[in-house]
Motif scaffolding. Structure first.
Motif, short mmCIF file in Angstrom:
data_model
loop_
_atom_site.label_atom_id
_atom_site.label_comp_id
_atom_site.label_asym_id
_atom_site.label_seq_id
_atom_site.Cartn_x
_atom_site.Cartn_y
_atom_site.Cartn_z
N VAL A 176 17.15 3.18 6.30
CA VAL A 176 15.38 3.11 5.85
C VAL A 176 14.80 3.89 7.17
CG1 VAL A 176 12.85 1.40 5.60
CG2 VAL A 176 15.49 0.94 4.43
N VAL A 177 13.79 5.09 7.04
CA VAL A 177 13.01 5.95 8.12
C VAL A 177 11.68 5.32 8.01
CG1 VAL A 177 12.70 8.07 8.68
CG2 VAL A 177 14.45 7.10 8.02
N LEU A 178 10.73 4.99 9.09
CA LEU A 178 9.58 4.84 8.98
C LEU A 178 8.70 5.75 10.03
CD1 LEU A 178 9.99 1.06 10.42
CD2 LEU A 178 9.29 1.71 8.33
N ALA A 179 8.49 7.02 8.99
CA ALA A 179 8.27 8.17 10.18
C ALA A 179 7.53 8.44 10.49
CB ALA A 179 8.22 9.54 8.56
N VAL A 180 7.10 8.28 11.60
CA VAL A 180 6.08 8.71 12.89
C VAL A 180 6.18 10.06 12.79
CG1 VAL A 180 4.75 8.13 14.76
CG2 VAL A 180 6.17 6.33 13.30
N ASP A 181 4.18 10.71 12.92
CA ASP A 181 4.18 11.76 13.28
C ASP A 181 2.26 12.04 13.19
OD1 ASP A 181 3.44 14.75 13.17
OD2 ASP A 181 6.00 15.30 13.59
N VAL A 182 1.75 13.26 13.10
CA VAL A 182 0.60 13.07 13.73
C VAL A 182 0.15 14.32 11.38
CG1 VAL A 182 -0.35 13.10 15.69
CG2 VAL A 182 0.87 14.96 14.72
N TYR A 183 1.51 14.86 11.49
CA TYR A 183 0.85 15.55 10.32
C TYR A 183 2.66 15.28 9.48
CZ TYR A 183 3.12 20.27 11.21
OH TYR A 183 4.26 21.39 11.18
N CYS A 184 2.37 15.44 8.27
CA CYS A 184 3.75 15.71 7.31
C CYS A 184 4.32 16.61 6.39
CB CYS A 184 3.36 14.31 6.36
SG CYS A 184 2.42 14.74 5.61
N ASP A 239 5.61 12.27 0.10
CA ASP A 239 3.71 11.91 -0.29
C ASP A 239 3.89 12.43 -1.79
OD1 ASP A 239 1.00 12.38 -0.49
OD2 ASP A 239 0.93 14.42 0.44
N PRO A 240 4.37 11.91 -2.66
CA PRO A 240 4.88 10.57 -2.62
C PRO A 240 6.33 10.49 -3.01
CG PRO A 240 3.91 10.77 -4.49
CD PRO A 240 3.44 11.97 -4.17
N ALA A 241 7.08 9.46 -1.86
CA ALA A 241 8.24 9.05 -1.88
C ALA A 241 8.75 9.48 -3.26
CB ALA A 241 8.68 8.26 -1.18
N PRO A 242 9.87 10.75 -3.66
CA PRO A 242 10.02 10.37 -4.90
C PRO A 242 10.98 9.05 -5.50
CG PRO A 242 11.62 11.44 -3.59
CD PRO A 242 10.50 11.20 -2.34
N PRO A 243 11.16 8.50 -6.19
CA PRO A 243 11.48 7.39 -6.83
C PRO A 243 12.57 7.06 -6.14
CG PRO A 243 10.71 8.71 -8.74
CD PRO A 243 10.29 9.65 -7.37
N HIS A 244 13.94 7.42 -6.26
CA HIS A 244 14.82 7.32 -5.83
C HIS A 244 14.57 7.04 -4.25
CE1 HIS A 244 15.08 11.53 -4.67
NE2 HIS A 244 16.02 11.70 -4.16
N LEU A 245 13.93 7.28 -4.15
CA LEU A 245 13.82 7.11 -2.23
C LEU A 245 12.61 5.75 -1.96
CD1 LEU A 245 13.52 10.81 -0.56
CD2 LEU A 245 15.82 8.98 -0.64
N SER A 246 12.15 5.50 -3.25
CA SER A 246 10.90 4.66 -3.09
C SER A 246 11.74 3.36 -1.80
CB SER A 246 10.80 4.31 -4.48
OG SER A 246 10.60 2.38 -4.30
N GLY A 247 10.66 2.80 -0.41
CA GLY A 247 11.47 1.77 0.20
C GLY A 247 12.01 2.46 1.10
N ARG A 248 12.26 3.41 1.04
CA ARG A 248 13.63 4.09 1.61
C ARG A 248 12.58 4.54 2.91
NH1 ARG A 248 18.33 6.25 0.52
NH2 ARG A 248 18.40 6.57 3.35
N ILE A 249 11.78 5.60 2.55
CA ILE A 249 10.93 6.43 3.92
C ILE A 249 9.70 5.94 3.46
CG2 ILE A 249 11.45 8.27 2.18
CD1 ILE A 249 11.29 9.85 4.93
N SER A 250 8.82 5.72 5.04
CA SER A 250 7.33 5.46 4.66
C SER A 250 7.43 6.40 5.86
CB SER A 250 6.65 4.18 4.88
OG SER A 250 7.39 3.71 5.92
N PHE A 251 5.43 7.20 5.49
CA PHE A 251 5.34 8.65 6.85
C PHE A 251 3.94 7.39 7.25
CE2 PHE A 251 1.55 11.29 7.87
CZ PHE A 251 2.37 11.74 8.82
N HIS A 252 4.00 7.96 8.78
CA HIS A 252 3.22 6.64 9.25
C HIS A 252 2.42 7.93 10.21
CE1 HIS A 252 4.85 2.66 8.40
NE2 HIS A 252 5.57 3.79 8.14
#
Ligand code: NAD
Ligand code: UDP
Length: 389
Positions: free
Chosen positions: A44-52, A60-73
């Motif tokens: 699982v990735v918590l992706a941190v950056d000032v831009y994406c 943006d958004p995570a595709p359905p098969h990746l739901s819960g696997r990656i989030s952008f902060h």
């Protein structure tokens, strides 16, 4: 097990799914690492950056098969209290955040030093205090200049490996004087390496330090005026790509005599993947990650890119495809250069069995095909607008 996608580490043990706090995940290396982890692992990735922009397809958004696997902060680690919480939530933190384009080192030395040292400090501190593993991205530039570069130009010892090959635990770090502000980046990176190493020695921080040697490929940096500032100066791959897309000569700084080894981003990402999943083999080490077989002078790189781009685009090269510029004209006061960068590969090979695969010619073909497809029309539009106004 399905949780680990059947993955095992190099010692045959199953790899448990990790939560990874990836800082700088929206950059060049981060975007490729996110893709790799999503495609081939259960982490699982918590992706941190000032831009994406470079990971939009994943978050943006995570595709359905990746739901819960990656989030952008979206946060700036300079001044955001959410950082510690994210590091605490994760098993492993990977810090990629940095100002890392040479054009900034001598023109914005304060931002460079703050970004590469001061802003990285809390990340190290939170990892150490919360007993979290850290993979920190440093640079091959911490080696600075080779020992051989101080010998007369045609001295025979310059050809001896011990005068130029860069070894993690043996080679010295050789920087120019303070007025050569180019070295502000290398020096800040060196000090954060020393701090991390000391946290390991005194407080048992589990760390791995990565020293990338010119990783290149799609999504590196930006094309000025298209997806970056029109006056901006990216690293050499994007500079030369920009020149080729605009049909202008490639600029060789001080004759293009400096030597570099280029490694394909996808090969290099394999090495990071091995570090992530083999902590017992990677902890406590500093690793060179590069391709010693892909050495060229900057002039040779320019010549290869001209040839490859002509094949990829079907546009014949210019009659005079190269021009010389002085470092002062191109980068301004305070620029200096690393003369040669050959990584010693013994340690990473021994610990992780990693070897780079892709020859320079092949990686340039893939990368310039991507540049042409992604940018050619946008560059044309931008150039016609510029002449119209
Ligand atoms: P990059 O500029 O594409 O990525 C860095 C990312 O960090 C960017 O997306 C940026 O927005 C983010 N970032 C910077 N400051 C931040 C902050 N305060 N808060 C949140 N996000 C922030 O560069 P890259 O090529 O992907 O490099 C990643 C790391 O690897 C850097 O530490 C760099 O020094 C190191 N490195 C890379 C290479 C290479 O060959 N690409 C060579 C040597 C070292
Ligand atoms: N360089 C060049 N022309 C350009 C951009 C860069 O000759 O348009 C040279 C630069 O002086 C250096 C090398 O290319 O010798 C690599 O530069 P890069 O910015 O990629 O980073 P470095 O490897 O120095 O960290």
């Amino acid at each position: 097990s399905p949780g680990s996608l059947g993955r095992t580490d190099l010692d045959g043990n199953p790899v448990a799914p990790l939560t990874i706090c990836m800082i700088g995940a929206g950059g060049f290396i981060g975007s490729h690492l996110c893709e790799k982890l999503m495609a081939e692992t259960a982490h699982v990735v918590l992706a941190v950056d000032v831009y994406c922009d470079k990971i939009r397809h994943l978050v943006d958004p995570a595709p359905p098969h990746l739901s819960g696997r990656i989030s952008f902060h979206r946060l700036n680690i300079k001044n955001d209290s959410r950082l510690e919480g994210l590091i605490k939530m994760a098993d492993l933190t990977i810090n990629l955040a940095a100002i890392c384009t040479p054009a900034d080192y001598n023109t914005r030395p304060l931002d460079t030093i703050y970004s590469n040292f001061i802003d990285a400090l809390p990340v190290v501190k939170y990892c150490s205090e919360n007993n979290k593993r850290l993979i920190h991205f440093s640079t091959c530039e911490v080696y600075g200049k080779t020992i051989g570069s101080f010998l007369p130009k045609d001295h025979p010892l310059r050809k001896e490996a011990e005068f130029y090959v860069l070894k993690e635990d043996e080679s010295p770090c050789i920087f120019g004087p303070i007025v050569k502000q180019r070295w502000s980046y290398a020096c800040a990176k060196q000090l954060i390496e020393r701090l991390i190493f000391a946290e390991g020695a005194e407080n048992d921080l589990e760390f791995t330090i990565v020293r990338p040697f010119n990783w290149i490929g799609p999504r590196m940096d930006f094309i000025p005026g298209v997806d970056g500032p029109s006056e901006g100066v990216p690293r050499v791959l994007a500079c030369f790509s920009n020149n080729l897309l605009r049909r202008e000569p490639l600029k060789l700084v001080d004759g293009g005599e400096s030597q570099r080894t280029f490694v394909y981003i996808k090969d290099a990402i394999e090495a990071v993947h091995l570090m992530i999943e083999n902590p017992a083999r990677a902890n406590g080490h500093i690793f060179n990650v590069g391709n010693p077989d892909n050495e060229v002078t900057v002039r040779e790189l320019a010549e290869m890119m001209i040839e490859v781009y002509a094949n990829v685009s079907g546009e014949p090269p210019l009659d005079e495809p190269l021009i010389d510029v002085s470092a002062k004209q191109f980068y301004g006061e305070g620029y200096d250069d690393s003369d040669k960068r050959i990584p010693d590969m013994t340690l990473i090979n021994k610990q992780l069995g990693w070897n780079p695969k892709t020859p320079l010619k092949d990686l340039l073909e893939t990368t310039l095909t991507y540049q042409h497809k992604t940018y050619k029309e946008a560059v044309k539009r931008q150039m016609s607008q510029a002449t119209a106004s």
